[in-house]
Structure formats: structure tokens, C-alpha cells
Design a protein around this motif. Structure first.
Motif, PDB file in Angstrom:
ATOM      1  N   UNK A   1       0.842  -1.197   0.000  1.00  0.00           N
ATOM      2  CA  UNK A   1       0.000   0.000   0.000  1.00  0.00           C
ATOM      3  C   UNK A   1       0.874   1.242   0.000  1.00  0.00           C
ATOM      4  N   UNK A   2       0.235   2.370  -0.256  1.00  0.00           N
ATOM      5  CA  UNK A   2       0.955   3.637  -0.235  1.00  0.00           C
ATOM      6  C   UNK A   2       0.359   4.502   0.854  1.00  0.00           C
ATOM      7  N   UNK A   3       1.216   4.914   1.783  1.00  0.00           N
ATOM      8  CA  UNK A   3       0.741   5.750   2.886  1.00  0.00           C
ATOM      9  C   UNK A   3       0.850   7.230   2.531  1.00  0.00           C
ATOM     10  N   UNK A   4       1.923   7.601   1.862  1.00  0.00           N
ATOM     11  CA  UNK A   4       2.109   9.030   1.551  1.00  0.00           C
ATOM     12  C   UNK A   4       3.152   9.203   0.462  1.00  0.00           C
ATOM     13  N   UNK A   5       3.034  10.312  -0.254  1.00  0.00           N
ATOM     14  CA  UNK A   5       4.129  10.770  -1.103  1.00  0.00           C
ATOM     15  C   UNK A   5       4.447  12.191  -0.666  1.00  0.00           C
ATOM     16  N   UNK A   6       5.728  12.414  -0.364  1.00  0.00           N
ATOM     17  CA  UNK A   6       6.185  13.716   0.106  1.00  0.00           C
ATOM     18  C   UNK A   6       7.209  14.262  -0.881  1.00  0.00           C
ATOM     19  N   UNK A   7       6.954  15.454  -1.394  1.00  0.00           N
ATOM     20  CA  UNK A   7       7.950  16.084  -2.266  1.00  0.00           C
ATOM     21  C   UNK A   7       9.109  16.535  -1.384  1.00  0.00           C
ATOM     22  N   UNK A   8      10.318  16.402  -1.901  1.00  0.00           N
ATOM     23  CA  UNK A   8      11.492  16.708  -1.074  1.00  0.00           C
ATOM     24  C   UNK A   8      12.003  18.130  -1.286  1.00  0.00           C
ATOM     25  N   UNK A   9      11.636  18.738  -2.405  1.00  0.00           N
ATOM     26  CA  UNK A   9      12.214  20.044  -2.723  1.00  0.00           C
ATOM     27  C   UNK A   9      13.598  19.921  -3.343  1.00  0.00           C
ATOM     28  N   UNK A  10      14.013  18.664  -3.578  1.00  0.00           N
ATOM     29  CA  UNK A  10      15.323  18.435  -4.190  1.00  0.00           C
ATOM     30  C   UNK A  10      15.130  17.959  -5.641  1.00  0.00           C
ATOM     31  N   UNK A  11      16.037  18.365  -6.512  1.00  0.00           N
ATOM     32  CA  UNK A  11      15.929  17.938  -7.909  1.00  0.00           C
ATOM     33  C   UNK A  11      16.546  16.569  -8.090  1.00  0.00           C
ATOM     34  N   UNK A  12      15.962  15.821  -9.015  1.00  0.00           N
ATOM     35  CA  UNK A  12      16.475  14.503  -9.354  1.00  0.00           C
ATOM     36  C   UNK A  12      16.816  14.511 -10.835  1.00  0.00           C
ATOM     37  N   UNK A  13      18.011  14.051 -11.135  1.00  0.00           N
ATOM     38  CA  UNK A  13      18.439  14.077 -12.530  1.00  0.00           C
ATOM     39  C   UNK A  13      18.078  12.748 -13.203  1.00  0.00           C
ATOM     40  N   UNK A  14      17.188  12.773 -14.148  1.00  0.00           N
ATOM     41  CA  UNK A  14      16.900  11.596 -14.969  1.00  0.00           C
ATOM     42  C   UNK A  14      17.220  11.996 -16.400  1.00  0.00           C
ATOM     43  N   UNK A  15      16.292  11.734 -17.368  1.00  0.00           N
ATOM     44  CA  UNK A  15      16.575  12.270 -18.695  1.00  0.00           C
ATOM     45  C   UNK A  15      16.481  13.787 -18.683  1.00  0.00           C
ATOM     46  N   UNK A  16      15.581  14.257 -17.798  1.00  0.00           N
ATOM     47  CA  UNK A  16      15.527  15.700 -17.537  1.00  0.00           C
ATOM     48  C   UNK A  16      15.676  15.878 -16.029  1.00  0.00           C
ATOM     49  N   UNK A  17      15.645  17.106 -15.572  1.00  0.00           N
ATOM     50  CA  UNK A  17      15.700  17.343 -14.128  1.00  0.00           C
ATOM     51  C   UNK A  17      14.265  17.350 -13.604  1.00  0.00           C
TER      52      UNK A  17
ATOM     53  N   UNK B   1      -8.279   5.289 -24.172  1.00  0.00           N
ATOM     54  CA  UNK B   1      -7.313   6.314 -24.587  1.00  0.00           C
ATOM     55  C   UNK B   1      -7.709   6.880 -25.946  1.00  0.00           C
ATOM     56  N   UNK B   2      -7.517   8.185 -26.145  1.00  0.00           N
ATOM     57  CA  UNK B   2      -7.782   8.747 -27.467  1.00  0.00           C
ATOM     58  C   UNK B   2      -6.820   8.147 -28.498  1.00  0.00           C
ATOM     59  N   UNK B   3      -7.263   8.108 -29.750  1.00  0.00           N
ATOM     60  CA  UNK B   3      -6.465   7.511 -30.837  1.00  0.00           C
ATOM     61  C   UNK B   3      -5.031   8.047 -30.851  1.00  0.00           C
ATOM     62  N   UNK B   4      -4.910   9.350 -30.610  1.00  0.00           N
ATOM     63  CA  UNK B   4      -3.581   9.957 -30.733  1.00  0.00           C
ATOM     64  C   UNK B   4      -2.655   9.666 -29.549  1.00  0.00           C
ATOM     65  N   UNK B   5      -3.128   8.885 -28.570  1.00  0.00           N
ATOM     66  CA  UNK B   5      -2.250   8.539 -27.434  1.00  0.00           C
ATOM     67  C   UNK B   5      -1.113   7.633 -27.881  1.00  0.00           C
ATOM     68  N   UNK B   6      -1.417   6.781 -28.883  1.00  0.00           N
ATOM     69  CA  UNK B   6      -0.368   5.958 -29.490  1.00  0.00           C
ATOM     70  C   UNK B   6       0.064   4.799 -28.615  1.00  0.00           C
ATOM     71  N   UNK B   7       1.183   4.183 -28.991  1.00  0.00           N
ATOM     72  CA  UNK B   7       1.688   3.024 -28.262  1.00  0.00           C
ATOM     73  C   UNK B   7       2.338   3.505 -26.971  1.00  0.00           C
ATOM     74  N   UNK B   8       1.944   2.892 -25.869  1.00  0.00           N
ATOM     75  CA  UNK B   8       2.411   3.348 -24.560  1.00  0.00           C
ATOM     76  C   UNK B   8       3.759   2.719 -24.218  1.00  0.00           C
ATOM     77  N   UNK B   9       4.663   3.514 -23.664  1.00  0.00           N
ATOM     78  CA  UNK B   9       5.978   3.052 -23.236  1.00  0.00           C
ATOM     79  C   UNK B   9       6.214   3.484 -21.802  1.00  0.00           C
ATOM     80  N   UNK B  10       6.734   2.600 -20.997  1.00  0.00           N
ATOM     81  CA  UNK B  10       7.053   2.992 -19.624  1.00  0.00           C
ATOM     82  C   UNK B  10       8.555   2.819 -19.398  1.00  0.00           C
ATOM     83  N   UNK B  11       9.050   3.471 -18.363  1.00  0.00           N
ATOM     84  CA  UNK B  11      10.491   3.500 -18.150  1.00  0.00           C
ATOM     85  C   UNK B  11      10.840   2.996 -16.762  1.00  0.00           C
ATOM     86  N   UNK B  12      11.940   2.247 -16.721  1.00  0.00           N
ATOM     87  CA  UNK B  12      12.364   1.626 -15.480  1.00  0.00           C
ATOM     88  C   UNK B  12      13.137   2.598 -14.604  1.00  0.00           C
ATOM     89  N   UNK B  13      13.861   3.492 -15.218  1.00  0.00           N
ATOM     90  CA  UNK B  13      14.721   4.402 -14.454  1.00  0.00           C
ATOM     91  C   UNK B  13      13.891   5.388 -13.675  1.00  0.00           C
TER      92      UNK B  13
END
Ligand code: AMP
Ligand code: MG
Length: 487
Positions: A154-170, A474-486
Motif C-alpha cells: 500500500x501507499x501511505x504518503x508521497x512527500x515532495x522533497x524540494x530536491x531535484x532529481x536528474x533523470x533524462x531531464x531534471x 485512450x484517445x487515438x492519438x495517445x499511441x503506443x504506450x511506453x514505460x520506463x524503469x529508471x
């Protein structure tokens, strides 16, 4: 601060104390500016935590692990695991911590755990962090799974940290506070077995029995019974995934629990058009964790669990293997039984109807569904209309009406019960395009779409006016869905 609103939480620290070999005491990293994004108030109450006090500044620090209740010992858990089939002897919580165990309203122990709380000695190359989007994804998908009756952390909470995380973008960073009946994984047993310390392995198995299958302590062969119980629980779990169209996406052995709860929502997604080859994860090039492979992979992972537990089954290795093979052999039976019973309910067919009658109806339907590429959630929900004499909407989904009408006739002759169907075929699930929309907005600072989506999926079976867009494919223009592990 008013002392009356200070949160109190008693964390047992059982795993930390009893499994020092697999539990590294560690501290969550300080965060610049914690801000609560979402709190699961009913779950907090279930755990004996006061939702109001969790929202105080001290409460937030508890939720992200920077305030450790007295007596608690946060630990990073060690585990091993097969990732995409390749064995890693030392994975462990690279960006996660077990804060400890609380006793819930039913008297059961529940783990309170953090994800995104900073690097640990298991971090390898990782930054130890998590971004807002993926943590909110875990929140909404796990809560949806829970209300759909699918065992899950289960998920109890999500707390934003105020810190940036570098992935493909920040990206903005966050910590997820997760609750599980335990974080024992197949990989935990692989790790314990690989130490060669049979006492550690035995203690871990005893701990798993105590926490999840206490009646098995009295069994003639408790460890074989434990393995059998995990086989049964996972067969039932994966059947539930398949019935709802859930694709986990990263069924490594470290992401498979002993409790039978779904864990580690990374590149997961819900299947739209029915297609057994569906894969969403961008890194799953071979389709190892495709929709149709999930039962096979579960069985493969359970074989790895059997290998780890083998020394506890029997001194004689050949006999131990025979016991493992026998239990593992029951996976297919349990899986098929759970799948067939679930399909009967989805189609509103009487429980007692013979499988020789049901199977061809199901098989033919799945072939038809695969041909037409319609949204399978919408299909199953609208099919109950046909059972009530209003076949228009469901027929409207098909182009080849001759084939579908022939199927409808055969199915209708079996007297489907529309009310049974509406209790198992959801109107609202976290549809991929809605999840993306909600996470994109949240990443940009607007939580409203996330909150609306969460509200919709909380009552999956009850159609509500005003929520039409949450029930639409999903609307037609949503296209093929891709998810990312990182994540
Ligand atoms: P997962 O695929 O999320 O189950 O993670 C597999 C392993 O990678 C686990 O040992 C995680 O703790 C670790 N891991 C994933 N992401 C990170 C990260 N950003 N920093 C450190 N470790 C990570
Ligand atoms: Mg994992």
C-alpha cells in the motif's frame, strides 16, 4: 508546536533486530523542503497513526525518515535477485529503507518502508532518489489494485522533497512511504541461501511462516508447506493480474514477495486492447515480462525460491528436489483454477458450469478481442449491458458483427448474471493516458488531475455521473504506450 499533535508511532524493529546479517542500519537523507503531496488517511488510521499529526512538520519528517522515533532502527535490507534472468548476488535497498514494523488494527505486523530516501551502501551506481511522477504512479496504481481486490503493498504518503532529481531531464524529487505485510522477497531467500548459513535461512523461513502463514508452523514439513503456500499465493495473484490486464513489467525475483502481494510498481501498466504480447517497459526488448509470459515467469521465479529453500526441505538432496518439483507442479493447477473462476465471473457465468462448456466460450472471445483491438476494460464492462438485454453498446465495438453475434448468442444461452459481472469488471482503472496526464501535471506542480484520478479509481465498480472521461479508452492519438524503469 502543540505537543498534542505530535505523531506517535511504535516501530517494532523486528527485522532489524533478528536479521542483522541482512539489515544494514542506515539513515534517510535530509531533504531541503518536505511538502506532503498525498496522504492515505484511511490507511494511516488502520495503522493506528493519527492522520492529522502526520501532516504536522514532525509528522512529515516521520514520513520521510528524517525523524526516527525513539527505539526505531531504519535499515536497508539486503537481497539478491535474478534480473531479466541474470543473477545478481547483492542487490538490496539502494534507495529504500525499512523504518520498522507497526501493529495494525487487526493485530498484524505491517512494514513501514521508504522509497527515494537517499543512497545506501546497496546503491551501486544509483543516486538513491526518486521522482514525484513515479512515486505518485506507485501510489495511484497500488491503491487501485487494492480496491480491485488484488493483494498489494500500500501507499501511505508521497512527500515532495524540494530536491531535484536528474533523470533524462531534471525532475522534482519525492519520497514514497510504503506499507507492506512484509518486504520478504524471493530474492531475500536467495540472499540468505547464498550466505551458506543454513541457520540464517531457517530463521528467515520461520519468520516468513510466523508473519504470513502461521498455521504452517504445525505442518509435518513446515518449509515445504511454506513453499507450497507461496506457490499458491503467487498463482492466485498472477491470475488476478491477468484477469484485469495488469502488466507488472519487471518481474525480477527481487520484485516477487513471499506474502503474495504485488510489489514494486515501476514500468507497470494496464493493458488497453487485448493482446497477449503486450509489453510496456522500454527496456524489456525480448518481451520477457510481457502480459502472456507473466504466469510462466512467476513459475520460473518460484523455481528459484525452491532452489534457495532446498536445504530446508530434506537432508537428502534428491528427495528435497522431488518435494520441490511436486509443489511447483501445483502452480499450473492453482493458476488455471483461479483464472477460470475469474473468467467465469467476468462473463457472469454460473460457478458450477463445467469447464468443457466455459473454456471454448472464453477462448473464442479472447480470439475475437485480439482481432478487434478494442479497449478490454470497456468491453467487459459493457458486456453486462448485453446480459440485461441492451447489446447495442457492446456490439458497437465490433466491426465483424457476424462473428461477435454468434459468440453473443452462445454466451447468452448460458444465462449470464449481469450483477455478478458488474461486481468484477471495473468501470474505472488507472488508464495509461490518465496516469500520464496526472503525473505530468503533478511534475509541473498541479496535483488536481492526480487527485481526480485517485478519486475515480477508488470506487472502481460504481459508475458515477461526471466521471465519463475516466471510463473512456485512450484517445487515438495517445499511441503506443511506453514505460520506463529508471524511476
Ligand atoms: P527495482 O527494479 O526498482 O526493483 O530496483 C532494482 C534494484 O536497483 C534495487 O536494488 C533498487 O534498490 C536499486 N535501485 C533502483 N533505482 C535506484 C536508484 N535511483 N538509486 C539507487 N538504487 C536504485
Ligand atoms: Mg525492486
Amino acid at each position: 508546536m502543540n505537543a498534542a499533535v505530535q505523531p506517535t508511532v511504535v516501530l517494532a524493529g523486528l527485522f532489524a533486530r533478528e536479521f542483522a546479517e541482512m539489515a544494514l542500519p542506515w539513515q534517510a537523507e535530509e531533504v531541503p523542503n518536505p511538502r506532503l503531496l498525498v496522504l492515505n488517511e484511511p490507511l494511516a488510521t488502520e495503522l493506528g497513526l493519527d492522520p492529522a499529526s502526520l501532516q504536522s512538520s514532525e509528522g512529515l519528517r516521520l514520513l520521510i525518515g528524517t525523524l526516527v522515533p525513539s527505539g526505531a532502527t531504519p535499515v536497508a535490507q539486503a537481497y539478491a535477485g535474478h534480473q531479466f534472468g541474470g543473477y545478481s548476488p547483492r542487490l538490496g535497498d539502494g534507495r529504500a529503507l525499512l523504518l520498522g514494523e507497526v501493529t495494525d488494527a487487526d493485530g498484524h505486523l505491517r512494514d513501514v518502508h521508504l522509497k527515494g530516501s537517499g543512497r545506501t551502501p546497496f546503491a551501486r551506481g544509483g543516486d538513491g532518489l526518486a521522482a514525484v511522477g513515479p512515486m505518485l504512479r506507485e501510489y495511484v496504481v497500488s491503491e487501485a489494485m487494492h480496491v480491485l481486490g488484488i493483494p498489494t503493498t500500500r501507499s501511505l504518503a508521497v512527500t515532495a522533497t524540494g530536491r531535484s532529481v536528474r533523470r533524462e531531464t531534471v525532475l522534482p524529487g519525492a519520497v514514497l512511504t510504503r506499507v507492506a505485510s512484509s518486504h520478504l522477497r524471493v530474492g531475500s531467500f536467495q540472499y540468505a541461501a547464498a550466505t551458506g548459513d543454513i541457520n540464517l535461512l531457517r530463521r528467515l523461513a520461520d519468520h516468513a511462516i510466523n508473519r504470513h502463514y502461521p498455521s504452517l508452523a504445525e505442518a509435518e514439513r513446515p518449509y515445504v508447506a511454506l513453499f507450497q503456500a507461496v506457490v499458491t499465493a503467487q498463482a492466485s495473484l498472477v491470475a488476478k493480474w491477468m484477469l484485469i490486464g495488469f502488466v507488472h513489467g519487471v518481474m525480477n525475483t527481487d520484485n516477487m514477495t513471499i506474502s503474495g502481494e504485488t510489489i514494486d510498481y515501476g514500468p507497470c501498466a494496464f493493458m488497453e486492447a487485448f493482446d497477449p504480447a503486450t509489453v510496456y517497459s522500454s527496456i524489456d526488448e525480448g518481451g520477457r515480462y510481457s502480459y502472456r509470459n507473466q504466469p510462466v515467469v512467476a513459475e520460473w521465479n518460484l523455481a528459484r525460491l525452491a532452489e534457495a529453500l532446498l536445504p530446508l526441505f530434506q537432508d537428502d538432496q534428491e528427495q528435497a528436489i522431488a518435494l520441490a518439483v511436486e509443489s511447483l507442479g501445483s502452480f499450473r493447477h492453482h493458476y488455471s483454477a483461479a483464472w477460470s473462476a475469474g473468467m467465469k465471473a467476468k462473463l457472469g457465468l454460473p460457478v458450477g458450469l463445467a469447464s468443457e462448456v466455459v473454456s471454448p466460450v472464453v477462448d473464442e472471445l479472447l480470439t475475437l478481442l485480439q482481432e478487434i483491438h478494442v479497449d478490454s476494460t470497456s468491453f467487459f464492462r459493457s458486456l453486462s449491458g448485453a446480459a440485461r438485454g441492451n447489446a447495442g453498446p457492446v456490439r458497437g465495438l465490433f466491426l465483424d458483427l457476424a462473428a461477435f453475434d454468434a459468440w453473443l448468442k452462445r454466451w447468452d444461452a448460458l444465462h449470464p448474471d449481469a450483477d455478478v459481472m458488474d461486481r468484477v469488471n471495473p468501470v474505472y482503472i488507472p488508464r495509461n493516458h490518465l496516469v500520464e496526464e496526472a503525473l505530468t501535471a503533478a511534475t509541473e506542480g498541479d496535483l488536481d488531475p492526480f487527485k481526480r484520478l485517485l478519486d475515480a479509481v477508488r470506487t472502481p465498480y460504481e459508475e458515477r455521473p461526471g466521471l465519463e472521461r475516466y471510463a473512456a479508452p485512450a484517445p487515438e492519438n495517445f499511441g503506443a504506450y511506453r514505460t520506463f524503469c529508471g524511476t
